[in-house]
Scaffold this motif. Structure first.
Motif, PDB file in Angstrom:
ATOM      1  N   ILE A  71      -1.326  27.886 -30.896  1.00 31.12           N
ATOM      2  CA  ILE A  71      -2.543  28.613 -31.299  1.00 31.12           C
ATOM      3  C   ILE A  71      -3.350  27.762 -32.288  1.00 31.12           C
ATOM      4  CG2 ILE A  71      -3.442  30.743 -32.327  1.00 31.12           C
ATOM      5  CD1 ILE A  71      -0.741  32.078 -31.569  1.00 31.12           C
ATOM      6  N   HIS A  72      -2.640  27.166 -33.236  1.00 31.92           N
ATOM      7  CA  HIS A  72      -3.331  26.358 -34.248  1.00 31.92           C
ATOM      8  C   HIS A  72      -4.140  25.228 -33.602  1.00 31.92           C
ATOM      9  CE1 HIS A  72      -2.333  27.733 -38.232  1.00 31.92           C
ATOM     10  NE2 HIS A  72      -2.675  26.573 -38.761  1.00 31.92           N
ATOM     11  N   THR A  73      -3.536  24.557 -32.598  1.00 34.91           N
ATOM     12  CA  THR A  73      -4.221  23.416 -31.974  1.00 34.91           C
ATOM     13  C   THR A  73      -5.487  23.876 -31.264  1.00 34.91           C
ATOM     14  OG1 THR A  73      -2.096  22.356 -31.661  1.00 34.91           O
ATOM     15  CG2 THR A  73      -3.916  21.490 -30.358  1.00 34.91           C
ATOM     16  N   PHE A  74      -5.351  24.920 -30.450  1.00 39.42           N
ATOM     17  CA  PHE A  74      -6.505  25.422 -29.692  1.00 39.42           C
ATOM     18  C   PHE A  74      -7.617  25.838 -30.653  1.00 39.42           C
ATOM     19  CE2 PHE A  74      -8.730  28.354 -26.819  1.00 39.42           C
ATOM     20  CZ  PHE A  74      -8.613  27.719 -25.591  1.00 39.42           C
ATOM     21  N   TYR A  75      -7.212  26.553 -31.691  1.00 35.83           N
ATOM     22  CA  TYR A  75      -8.181  27.076 -32.667  1.00 35.83           C
ATOM     23  C   TYR A  75      -8.861  25.920 -33.420  1.00 35.83           C
ATOM     24  CZ  TYR A  75      -9.786  30.376 -36.331  1.00 35.83           C
ATOM     25  OH  TYR A  75     -10.529  31.137 -37.200  1.00 35.83           O
ATOM     26  N   LEU A  76      -8.059  24.949 -33.836  1.00 39.20           N
ATOM     27  CA  LEU A  76      -8.634  23.847 -34.633  1.00 39.20           C
ATOM     28  C   LEU A  76      -9.539  22.940 -33.798  1.00 39.20           C
ATOM     29  CD1 LEU A  76      -5.751  22.859 -37.062  1.00 39.20           C
ATOM     30  CD2 LEU A  76      -7.956  23.834 -37.657  1.00 39.20           C
ATOM     31  N   GLN A  77      -9.246  22.841 -32.501  1.00 38.22           N
ATOM     32  CA  GLN A  77     -10.164  22.076 -31.641  1.00 38.22           C
ATOM     33  C   GLN A  77     -11.538  22.756 -31.648  1.00 38.22           C
ATOM     34  OE1 GLN A  77      -7.767  22.350 -28.122  1.00 38.22           O
ATOM     35  NE2 GLN A  77      -6.803  20.363 -28.426  1.00 38.22           N
ATOM     36  N   GLY A  78     -11.507  24.082 -31.585  1.00 34.27           N
ATOM     37  CA  GLY A  78     -12.762  24.834 -31.608  1.00 34.27           C
ATOM     38  C   GLY A  78     -13.460  24.735 -32.951  1.00 34.27           C
ATOM     39  N   MET A  79     -12.668  24.706 -34.018  1.00 34.25           N
ATOM     40  CA  MET A  79     -13.257  24.611 -35.360  1.00 34.25           C
ATOM     41  C   MET A  79     -13.891  23.235 -35.578  1.00 34.25           C
ATOM     42  SD  MET A  79     -10.977  26.145 -38.456  1.00 34.25           S
ATOM     43  CE  MET A  79     -11.843  26.255 -40.014  1.00 34.25           C
ATOM     44  N   ALA A  80     -13.201  22.190 -35.105  1.00 35.58           N
ATOM     45  CA  ALA A  80     -13.733  20.824 -35.263  1.00 35.58           C
ATOM     46  C   ALA A  80     -15.068  20.718 -34.521  1.00 35.58           C
ATOM     47  CB  ALA A  80     -12.734  19.806 -34.723  1.00 35.58           C
ATOM     48  N   GLU A  81     -15.139  21.360 -33.369  1.00 37.32           N
ATOM     49  CA  GLU A  81     -16.388  21.367 -32.611  1.00 37.32           C
ATOM     50  C   GLU A  81     -17.497  22.038 -33.436  1.00 37.32           C
ATOM     51  OE1 GLU A  81     -16.343  24.167 -29.432  1.00 37.32           O
ATOM     52  OE2 GLU A  81     -18.155  23.382 -28.529  1.00 37.32           O
ATOM     53  N   ASN A  82     -17.182  23.167 -34.043  1.00 40.81           N
ATOM     54  CA  ASN A  82     -18.189  23.870 -34.845  1.00 40.81           C
ATOM     55  C   ASN A  82     -18.625  23.047 -36.053  1.00 40.81           C
ATOM     56  OD1 ASN A  82     -18.286  26.044 -33.174  1.00 40.81           O
ATOM     57  ND2 ASN A  82     -16.870  27.299 -34.342  1.00 40.81           N
ATOM     58  N   ALA A  83     -17.657  22.337 -36.645  1.00 37.55           N
ATOM     59  CA  ALA A  83     -17.992  21.494 -37.804  1.00 37.55           C
ATOM     60  C   ALA A  83     -18.946  20.376 -37.383  1.00 37.55           C
ATOM     61  CB  ALA A  83     -16.712  20.904 -38.395  1.00 37.55           C
ATOM     62  N   ASP A  84     -18.687  19.771 -36.224  1.00 38.83           N
ATOM     63  CA  ASP A  84     -19.544  18.672 -35.746  1.00 38.83           C
ATOM     64  C   ASP A  84     -20.965  19.172 -35.470  1.00 38.83           C
ATOM     65  OD1 ASP A  84     -17.403  17.019 -35.959  1.00 38.83           O
ATOM     66  OD2 ASP A  84     -16.932  16.978 -33.817  1.00 38.83           O
ATOM     67  N   ILE A  85     -21.044  20.351 -34.847  1.00 39.84           N
ATOM     68  CA  ILE A  85     -22.381  20.902 -34.553  1.00 39.84           C
ATOM     69  C   ILE A  85     -23.115  21.188 -35.867  1.00 39.84           C
ATOM     70  CG2 ILE A  85     -23.613  22.883 -33.549  1.00 39.84           C
ATOM     71  CD1 ILE A  85     -21.344  23.023 -31.436  1.00 39.84           C
ATOM     72  N   ALA A  86     -22.384  21.760 -36.826  1.00 42.01           N
ATOM     73  CA  ALA A  86     -23.000  22.086 -38.118  1.00 42.01           C
ATOM     74  C   ALA A  86     -23.543  20.822 -38.784  1.00 42.01           C
ATOM     75  CB  ALA A  86     -21.985  22.787 -39.011  1.00 42.01           C
ATOM     76  N   GLU A  87     -22.766  19.776 -38.702  1.00 39.98           N
ATOM     77  CA  GLU A  87     -23.158  18.491 -39.302  1.00 39.98           C
ATOM     78  C   GLU A  87     -24.466  17.992 -38.651  1.00 39.98           C
ATOM     79  OE1 GLU A  87     -21.364  16.565 -41.567  1.00 39.98           O
ATOM     80  OE2 GLU A  87     -22.846  14.929 -41.441  1.00 39.98           O
TER      81      GLU A  87
END
Ligand SMILES: Cc1cc2nc3c(=O)[nH]c(=O)nc-3n(C[C@H](O)[C@H](O)[C@H](O)COP(=O)(O)OP(=O)(O)OC[C@H]3O[C@@H](n4cnc5c(N)ncnc54)[C@H](O)[C@@H]3O)c2cc1C
Length: 493
Positions: A71-87
């Motif tokens: 769960i952590h991996t799937f979730y963190l992949q999605g979070m990293a994507e959101n961080a990149d878009i935010a940047e």
């Protein structure tokens, strides 16, 4: 705000926004996307109204129930994507990736002190439901939750729907209104105040550490006190992965969905549930794509209210109609049920007839009984069941038809129905990437009679519907499935 149905908005306290606050917060708890997200749209609306910047907060705790590398991996992949878009878009994005239990809570309590108002996702199950119930009391400014879960707003139903037919009637009456008031595609583009939210030195450090953790997952995940024996799966937890899978389904699976969706060998289902669960894609987008594949002259005028029956509502292509019944009616009946049922995960919330009949037969002798560990490791006498459990364990997903059989057999092979329920919730939520969802509970409880009717009485099951592996073998195509997942673990008999 304007355009969002008030039945999607839940007041978590009676406070107004704090006009002296520095920013509006949108806390992405269940819908981890910037596109087609009513809650984000609502938060942008408040930021514009108050002329304040928006802070988008996203966290990953390490002590949520069933926490694992998977769960952590799937979730963190999605979070990293959101961080990149935010940047890229210059958004005020504040992530927290926790190393020890309780860190995140301390951080958000401090961070939200100077907030005008807090908007977050309405979600009817898991720890998010309980946390949302408490959030309003914790702050002296406005806290609201907004429902981005489906097409029919959660506030539209007055009580828990007792079956799909009952809910389908509501869906049919409200579909056009729901579908023609979609979430905005890109709510962030409407944000007026783009100023920078100033953070303390400590907050900047937390942000940087969290960004490092999500981008260097392999270095970090081993340090967490979560289950490491349930590993990552082949699917990526990102929106592009969801959109790619949807395109693939629309091109290949949709045209055979009605006839072949029950055949594990046919690959005719969408596979959308992991991304729907983590809110990487909205139900609206999926419905829209499917409706684009109705016959050429079809439009919304073809829709006719049909009193809750499955056929004769969309009046289009039978594959599209059949898929829409799953993704709208069957998906949303579970959300609405849980919304109105705080104890949605308790045996006691089964319909009276189902509870009574299961209790009447609780002491019936069982031909086979298996422990949790034997079930978990596919160590039963039943090849199909073992294969389904192996798919869940290894791939983190399970085919829908087999999911039904899988649940029914656990009722047959455990000492009593309450134990069966406990084992099923545990196995599903531990291993399924789409687990811990309203549909985890509607699927599992369906096996015990929720949303179903009484059938002919028999031992162990009483009047709840019965399924056998033999009839499954005859009814659906399984050869390749069994070659892939079968015979992995066999019981020495
Ligand atoms: C014992 C059991 C456990 C289940 N656990 C879960 C779970 O943890 N999470 C989960 O999302 N679903 C669960 N389901 C429901 C269903 O099996 C899955 O939603 C479906 O298999 C997901 O595959 P798909 O995306 O390819 O579905 P598709 O057939 O392509 O359908 C599209 C979408 O419609 C919805 N849907 C389809 N079938 C159902 C259904 N029977 N009930 C509710 N929604 C449905 C899902 O959102 C799904 O993604 C469970 C069912 C059972 C019987």
């Amino acid at each position: 705000m304007q355009g969002i149905n008030s039945k999607r908005v839940f007041r978590r306290n009676e406070n107004g926004p704090n006009p002296d606050g520095d920013f509006v917060v949108y806390w992405m708890q269940a819908h981890h996307r910037y596109k087609y997200n009513y809650a984000l749209e609502y938060a942008v609306g408040w930021a514009n109204k108050l002329d304040k910047p928006l802070l988008i907060f996203e966290e990953l705790k390490c002590d949520y129930p069933w926490a694992s590398d998977r769960i952590h991996t799937f979730y963190l992949q999605g979070m990293a994507e959101n961080a990149d878009i935010a940047e890229k878009k210059g958004l005020n994005y504040f992530p927290v990736v926790e190393l020890n239990s309780g860190q995140s809570k301390k951080i958000w309590q401090e961070l939200f002190k100077n907030t005008c108002c807090l908007i977050t996702d309405e979600y009817p199950v898991f720890f998010i439901r309980d946390r949302n119930d408490r959030l309003g009391k914790q702050f002296n400014f406005m806290v609201r939750t907004v429902d981005s879960n489906g097409l029919i707003p959660l506030g539209m139903t007055e009580k828990a729907p007792y079956n799909a037919y009952f809910f389908r009637k509501i869906m049919q009456k409200n579909f056009i209104e729901g579908y023609t008031a979609p979430p905005s595609e890109d709510p962030i583009s409407r944000l007026k105040n783009k100023s920078y939210v100033s953070l303390t030195k400590r907050q900047k450090e937390i942000r940087e550490t969290s960004l490092k953790r999500m981008h260097n997952l392999a270095d970090f995940i081993g340090k967490l006190d979560i289950r490491h024996n349930i590993g990552p799966i082949a699917l990526a937890g990102t929106r592009p992965a969801a959109l790619e899978k949807l395109d693939c389904f629309i091109q290949h699976g949709l045209k055979k969905y009605d006839e072949k969706r029950n055949d594990p060998d046919e690959n005719a289902t969408s596979g959308m549930s992991p991304w729907l669960h983590f809110g990487k894609i909205s139900e609206y987008e999926i419905v829209k794509k499917a409706l684009e594949h109705q016959p050429q002259n079809w439009d919304l005028d073809n829709i006719t209210y049909n009193g809750g029956s499955t056929g004769g509502f969309f009046n289009g292509d039978e594959n599209v109609d059949s898929f829409l019944d799953e993704v709208i009616t069957w998906r949303e009946v579970g959300f609405h049920f849980a919304h109105h049922t705080p104890d949605y995960d308790k045996f006691e919330t089964l319909p009276d007839w189902a509870r009574d009949t299961l209790e009447d037969h609780a002491d019936d002798p069982r031909k086979w009984t298996y422990s949790f560990e034997e079930l978990e490791q596919s160590k039963t006498h039943d090849e199909i069941w073992n294969a389904a459990q192996a798919q869940l364990r290894e791939a983190g997903v399970m085919h829908n038809y087999l999911r039904m059989l899988w649940g029914k057999k656990v009722i047959e092979w455990t000492p009593n129905p309450k134990t069966a329920l406990e084992y099923l919730i545990e196995l599903n939520n531990l291993y399924a990437i789409d687990g811990r969802d309203p549909n985890s509970y509607s699927g599992i409880f369906w096996c015990f009679g929720r949303f179903d009717r009484a059938w002919q009485e028999r031992p162990v099951f009483g009047k709840i519907r019965y399924m056998t592996s033999d009839s499954t073998r005859k009814k659906v195509k399984l050869k390749q499935y069994l070659a892939k997942y079968g015979n992995q673990q066999k019981l020495d008999m």
